[in-house]
Design an enzyme around this catalytic site. Structure first.
Site, PDB file in Angstrom:
ATOM      1  N   GLY A 100     -49.614   5.526  -6.089  1.00 28.62           N
ATOM      2  CA  GLY A 100     -49.344   5.519  -7.690  1.00 28.62           C
ATOM      3  C   GLY A 100     -50.618   4.367  -8.206  1.00 28.62           C
ATOM      4  CB  CYS A 127     -50.615   3.881  -1.005  1.00 29.64           C
ATOM      5  SG  CYS A 127     -52.061   2.849  -2.191  1.00 29.64           S
ATOM      6  CE1 TYR A 128     -46.759   0.835  -8.024  1.00 23.40           C
ATOM      7  CE2 TYR A 128     -45.312   2.224  -7.722  1.00 23.40           C
ATOM      8  CZ  TYR A 128     -45.624   1.390  -8.450  1.00 23.40           C
ATOM      9  OH  TYR A 128     -44.525   0.974  -9.473  1.00 23.40           O
ATOM     10  CG  HIS A 215     -53.687   7.133   0.610  1.00 22.45           C
ATOM     11  ND1 HIS A 215     -52.943   7.757  -0.195  1.00 22.45           N
ATOM     12  CD2 HIS A 215     -54.033   6.050   0.296  1.00 22.45           C
ATOM     13  CE1 HIS A 215     -52.931   7.151  -1.406  1.00 22.45           C
ATOM     14  NE2 HIS A 215     -53.600   5.850  -1.196  1.00 22.45           N
ATOM     15  CD  GLU A 217     -51.356  10.563   1.049  1.00 19.05           C
ATOM     16  OE1 GLU A 217     -51.257  10.003   2.144  1.00 19.05           O
ATOM     17  OE2 GLU A 217     -51.693  10.378  -0.090  1.00 19.05           O
ATOM     18  CB  SER A 269     -64.806  31.473 -14.523  1.00 17.42           C
ATOM     19  OG  SER A 269     -64.473  31.330 -13.211  1.00 17.42           O
ATOM     20  N   GLY A 270     -65.735  34.213 -12.629  1.00 17.88           N
ATOM     21  CA  GLY A 270     -66.583  34.521 -11.313  1.00 17.88           C
ATOM     22  C   GLY A 270     -66.398  33.663 -10.186  1.00 17.88           C
ATOM     23  N   GLY A 271     -65.336  32.569 -10.303  1.00 16.92           N
ATOM     24  CA  GLY A 271     -65.027  31.772  -9.295  1.00 16.92           C
ATOM     25  C   GLY A 271     -63.695  32.083  -8.535  1.00 16.92           C
ATOM     26  CB  VAL A 272     -62.507  30.698  -5.602  1.00 15.62           C
ATOM     27  CG1 VAL A 272     -61.355  31.100  -4.335  1.00 15.62           C
ATOM     28  CG2 VAL A 272     -63.686  30.773  -4.686  1.00 15.62           C
ATOM     29  CG  ASP A 273     -59.612  28.113  -8.127  1.00 16.86           C
ATOM     30  OD1 ASP A 273     -59.792  28.357  -7.111  1.00 16.86           O
ATOM     31  OD2 ASP A 273     -59.930  26.965  -8.834  1.00 16.86           O
ATOM     32  CB  SER A 274     -60.318  32.561 -12.759  1.00 12.42           C
ATOM     33  OG  SER A 274     -61.607  32.896 -12.673  1.00 12.42           O
ATOM     34  CE  LYS A 413     -62.193  26.245  -5.483  1.00 11.87           C
ATOM     35  NZ  LYS A 413     -62.050  26.425  -6.679  1.00 11.87           N
TER      36      LYS A 413
END
Ligand code: XMP
Length: 625
Positions: A100, A127-128, A215, A217, A269-274, A413
């Site tokens: 954090g 970490c924190y 970290h 992770e 948008s033409g991108g992967v996510d949408s 992603k």
């Protein structure tokens, strides 16, 4: 088939020519969330099993990454607010405390219920989380003399306890902190250390309490997965109960539940996510119930709108003048994002009303993914690293009204790409580099001031400001220019110089850097066109050489660092390697390709110099704003 709706009909051969849809499908900028005990709405359990591992969110941007890494091990994990009472964690077989941005001594900094340390479940602080464990159990935390951001070498003693089993010896770990544990709580030992952090790991195995300052992770901690696996299986005795593959039917069920009888409208948008979110909704609800519009903001890359025009099922709305007018004279990056988010909402409202979509029968679909919500302060304690344009107030209102469906909001992603492959979307689309929703606006730096660069013993301070992420919190600081592309030196310099969060190396400039200056300027059509040309040239060369396939993303940034009025801007090349965008490493460019890029860019109108960004994430973000 529904998923083919987003398959490009033409021009599909050149993935370097694509860019990501403006993810209006990504969320807008939030008002800061209140820190509270109750889980925010997107923590809802949905159709998932009872979590064996609970990650307590102390505000770190990697908090959800911890949960995801545990899920990768085949064990279902969920995130809870850090202050969750121990009594509510009884069903967990193990508890992790995330990193954090705060200091344990800050007023109001996140804490945990101290009863968790005696509730019988093993606890692992990161970490924190380590600092908090030490602080609450009677140890001491102190501000370090210098920060430790990026790669560090850990020496771990041979240990017989299960967390560190088989992990002893020298290893590379990833650090992002300034505070550190200075004195152990009673009953703890310190089996691991780095050159600047004498207590980089601590343990009280009899009480099943463990913590590390690094970290585990993030991918750059080379044996990080083993630490988490040891905790989950050897310490907590969890059984495998989770496989992310095959999640699509569950996601489709969630979409159907969220939509009810309503239809879904997407801004693509033409991108992967949408694209993946759109295809998923179309499969869940049927094509006739899902519509898409692409908004041409004037902030997209060369060739993008033409590419979108080739997509089936999506129409194009031109709004570039509206965006450029609203952004006129604005220099502050956060304000730019707010404006872009607000203009998106205006365009959305216009389209909703023009197409009679405002009634109760429509909801908005978004391709929001985990990092968007995390870095926008989307969880109870998460720091606002920077706000994403698809979490602005208007969108938050729709969320509160239950009029948004975001099927990928707990995905990273790489998981989105996997889902896209399961849906049968083409790889030219799925393997595109990510492109931010606010587009070139956040790659075209502006400046309020007119000032020369300043020489220091280490290089030249360039008085533009860029966003970074240090110790899990946001920084907004000037950039240091040095002569040689030495990544190791760049990391050391940022760790030492607290006023700088990014280091660039000059490739070639028309005058020595010492004689260059930053000029006051904002976003103009002329500067956007300059950036668009530079970006297109770099993408073309990067694609032709195959370099684009060796990097995760390759932003091209325009900064207002010039020589004369004829050459007012410089270009910064920012190729990065990453797995999930949460951490990233700056990637060197081969000499021949770099020379080609340099020559091409310096032939272009208005370009005074070419630089290479040497900064890893942390301490710099991938984008500059
Ligand atoms: P940073 O700059 O935070 O970027 O290291 C991590 C990833 O997120 C993308 N990014 C955005 N995407 N809207 C988006 O749709 C945004 O406002 C935004 N900001 C960053 C960035 O390109 C990288 O892939």
């Amino acid at each position: 088939m529904a998923s083919r709706r987003l398959a490009p009909r033409r021009g599909a051969g050149d993935c370097a020519g694509f860019s990501t849809l403006p993810s209006c499908s990504r969320k807008c900028v939030p008002e800061r969330r209140q820190t509270g005990r109750s889980a925010p709405p997107w923590y809802h359990r949905g159709l998932n099993p009872t979590p064996q591992i609970v990650v307590l969110d102390a505000g770190g941007q990697y908090c959800h990454l911890i949960a995801r890494k545990v899920r990768d091990l085949g064990v279902y994990a969920e995130v809870r607010p850090s202050e969750t009472p121990a009594g509510e964690l009884e069903s967990a077989r193990g508890i992790l405390i995330s990193g954090g941005p705060n200091s344990v001594y800050d007023a109001g900094s996140p804490t945990v219920d101290p009863a968790i340390f005696a509730c019988g479940a093993p606890v692992f602080g990161i970490c924190y989380g380590q600092q908090l464990m030490a602080h609450l159990l009677g140890g001491e935390v102190r501000k370090g003399d210098q920060g430790e951001y990026g790669l560090a070498t850990l020496d771990l003693d041979p240990a017989s306890d299960p967390l560190f089993a088989g992990l002893d010896g020298r290893q590379q770990v990833w650090m992002s902190h300034r505070d550190a544990v200075a004195a152990l709580p009673e009953g703890f030992s310190a089996p691991g250390r780095t050159a600047t952090c004498p207590i980089a790991a601590m343990a009280a195995p009899g009480r099943r309490l463990y913590a590390v300052q690094f970290h585990p992770e993030v991918v750059h901690t080379e044996r990080g997965r083993e630490y988490l696996a040891n905790f989950v299986f050897r310490v907590c005795g969890c059984r495998k109960d989770w496989d992310a593959r095959g999640r699509l039917p569950l996601l489709e069920r969630e979409i159907r539940d969220a939509a009810g009888t309503r239809n879904v409208f997407f801004f693509v948008s033409g991108g992967v996510d949408s694209s993946v979110a759109f295809a998923l909704c179309a499969r869940a609800l049927g094509e006739s119930r899902v519509r898409g519009v692409y908004v041409d903001t004037g902030l997209m890359r060369e060739g993008e709108t033409e590419f979108i025009r080739g997509l089936a099922g999506v129409s194009v709305e031109t709004a570039s003048e509206q965006f450029l007018t609203a952004l006129q004279g604005v220099t502050d990056p956060e304000r730019k994002r707010q404006i872009i988010g607000e203009e998106f909402v205006r365009v959305q409202e216009r389209i909703f009303s023009e197409r009679r979509l405002a009634g109760d029968e429509w909801i908005l679909g978004q391709g929001t993914i985990y990092p968007d919500t995390i870095e926008s302060g989307g969880t109870a304690n998460a720091a606002v690293i920077k706000t994403h344009h698809n979490r602005v107030a208007g969108i938050r209102k729709l969320i509160e009204a239950g009029r948004i469906v975001e099927p990928l909001k707990s995905f990273y992603k790489d998981e989105v790409r996997e889902a896209g492959r399961e849906l049968g979307l083409p790889s030219e689309l799925l393997d595109r580099h990510p492109f931010p929703g606010p587009g070139l606006a956040i790659r075209c730096l502006c400046s309020e001031i007119d000032a020369p660069v300043r020489a220091t013993g280490d290089g030249y301070i360039v008085p533009v400001k860029s966003v970074g992420v240090q110790g899990d919190s946001r920084s907004y600081a000037p950039v240091l220019a040095i002569d040689t592309p030495d990544h190791g030196r760049a990391t050391a310099l940022i760790n030492r110089l607290s006023g700088v969060n990014r280091v660039i190396a000059g490739v070639e400039t028309r005058l020595p850097v010492s004689r260059m200056r930053v000029r006051a300027c904002s976003l103009t059509a002329e500067r956007l066109a300059r950036l668009r040309r530079a970006d297109a040239a770099v993408r073309r060369l990067s694609h032709a050489s195959g370099f684009d396939r060796s990097v995760w993303q390759f932003p091209v940034i325009l900064i207002p660092l010039g020589t004369t009025a004829e050459f007012p801007d410089s270009v910064v090349l920012r190729p990065v390697a990453s797995v999930d965008g949460m951490t990233a490493q700056s990637v060197p460019i081969g000499a021949e390709l770099l020379q080609e890029m340099r020559a091409e860019l310096l032939r272009q109108e208005g370009i005074a110099g070419v630089f290479l960004d040497l900064t890893h994430k942390p301490p710099g973000t991938i984008e500059w704003e």
